[in-house]
Design a protein around this motif. Structure first.
Motif, short mmCIF file in Angstrom:
data_model
loop_
_atom_site.label_atom_id
_atom_site.label_comp_id
_atom_site.label_asym_id
_atom_site.label_seq_id
_atom_site.Cartn_x
_atom_site.Cartn_y
_atom_site.Cartn_z
N GLN A 104 47.95 9.54 90.75
CA GLN A 104 46.57 9.10 90.67
C GLN A 104 46.51 7.66 90.17
N THR A 133 44.14 3.94 96.77
CA THR A 133 44.69 5.14 97.38
C THR A 133 46.21 5.12 97.26
N PRO A 134 46.85 6.14 96.65
CA PRO A 134 48.30 6.15 96.50
C PRO A 134 48.99 6.04 97.86
N TRP A 137 49.28 10.56 104.35
CA TRP A 137 48.69 11.89 104.53
C TRP A 137 47.29 11.79 105.13
N ASN A 138 46.49 10.86 104.64
CA ASN A 138 45.13 10.70 105.14
C ASN A 138 45.11 10.24 106.60
N ASN A 183 49.51 9.24 99.75
CA ASN A 183 48.21 9.74 100.16
C ASN A 183 47.69 9.01 101.40
N LYS A 184 47.98 7.71 101.51
CA LYS A 184 47.55 6.97 102.69
C LYS A 184 48.18 7.56 103.95
N THR A 218 54.05 15.05 99.15
CA THR A 218 52.63 14.77 98.97
C THR A 218 51.94 15.82 98.09
N ASP A 219 52.72 16.79 97.59
CA ASP A 219 52.08 17.88 96.84
C ASP A 219 51.52 17.39 95.51
N PRO A 238 50.42 13.96 94.33
CA PRO A 238 50.18 12.52 94.48
C PRO A 238 49.90 11.86 93.13
#
Length: 252
Positions: A19, A23-24, A30-31, A27-28, A14-15, A17
């Motif tokens: 763009q 939402t990638p 991670w969120n 990233n989803k 996830t370092d 992501p």
């Protein structure tokens, strides 16, 4: 690679992501982790991020991983979330749960999915580590020539779809409670996942997993139960989880 291994994506992934407009994917995940972390801290739990994987460690004993399932057939207002909870001693292979979140935004979908997971599964798991249980449900079995007192911890019954009257009590547990003692293993914690649904055309879909293994006798029971349902709409379903924690020192 098993599903549980797939959920445990490395944090390093996830370092950087990608763009893009939506939402990638990484990233989803991670969120969702960040949102669940905040929720658990608010609930009073000690929470740490795993040093290697995209996972949380709760109270230094329970590891939780997440994966948002991307499916082009899903409605855009629906999130499908897979959650795996593992304990090194009691269930190292993980208790894997599938939950749904709904909303117009990713944040709303995340919040409702986490609500569903917390109420149906997480609290039940955490309660199984403590004396938090309904003593009226306790029962005793003999394991290795010793009396073991079992504390069933029931999750919140999740009713889905359209019902004329929502079920009261614990209909799924009541169907299976006489069979559960025969299924218990020497593990301190045993778990049961139940899902049953019916469509207006009569199609019934469901499963019972005991310690992640299909339980045919229980599946037959809940399928027969669903056959009796009246159908006021296109779909209805029930979902519930049960964890039984055993205590050989208190069976008297």
């Amino acid at each position: 690679m098993g599903l549980f291994d797939f959920l445990k994506k490395k944090t390093a992934d996830t370092d950087q992501p990608v763009q893009q407009n939506d939402t990638p994917y990484i990233n989803k995940n991670w969120n969702v982790l960040i949102a669940f972390e905040a929720r658990l801290i608010e609930m009073g739990y000690d929470v740490k991020r795993h040093a290697q994987y995209l996972a949380l460690i709760v109270n230094d004993e329970l590891e939780i991983s997440f994966m948002v399932v991307e499916n082009l057939d899903n409605h855009p207002n629906i999130m499908h979330l897979m959650v795996a909870a593992s304990h090194q001693t009691y269930f190292p292979d993980g208790i894997i749960e599938s939950v749904v979140g709904a909303g117009y935004s990713f944040e709303e979908q995340t919040n409702t999915a986490l609500d569903n997971y917390i109420n149906s599964t997480f609290v039940t798991i955490m309660d199984s580590f403590t004396d938090s249980h309904d003593p009226d449900l306790d029962f005793i079995t003999i394991v290795n020539c010793k009396d073991v007192l079992w504390h069933p911890n029931l999750g919140t019954l999740n009713a889905q779809g359209q019902w004329n009257e929502y079920p009261t009590g614990e209909p799924l547990y009541d169907l299976l409670k006489s069979e559960i003692p025969n299924q218990l293993t020497t593990n301190k914690i045993n778990w049961l996942k139940i899902y049953i649904s019916k469509r207006a055309d009569g199609e019934i879909i469901g499963e019972c997993l005991f310690n992640n293994v299909p339980w045919e006798v229980a599946s037959n029971e809940i399928f027969d139960y669903a056959k009796t349902w009246e159908m006021p709409g296109e779909f209805k379903g029930l979902k519930n989880n049960l964890l039984c924690s055993g205590d050989a020192t208190r069976a008297t």
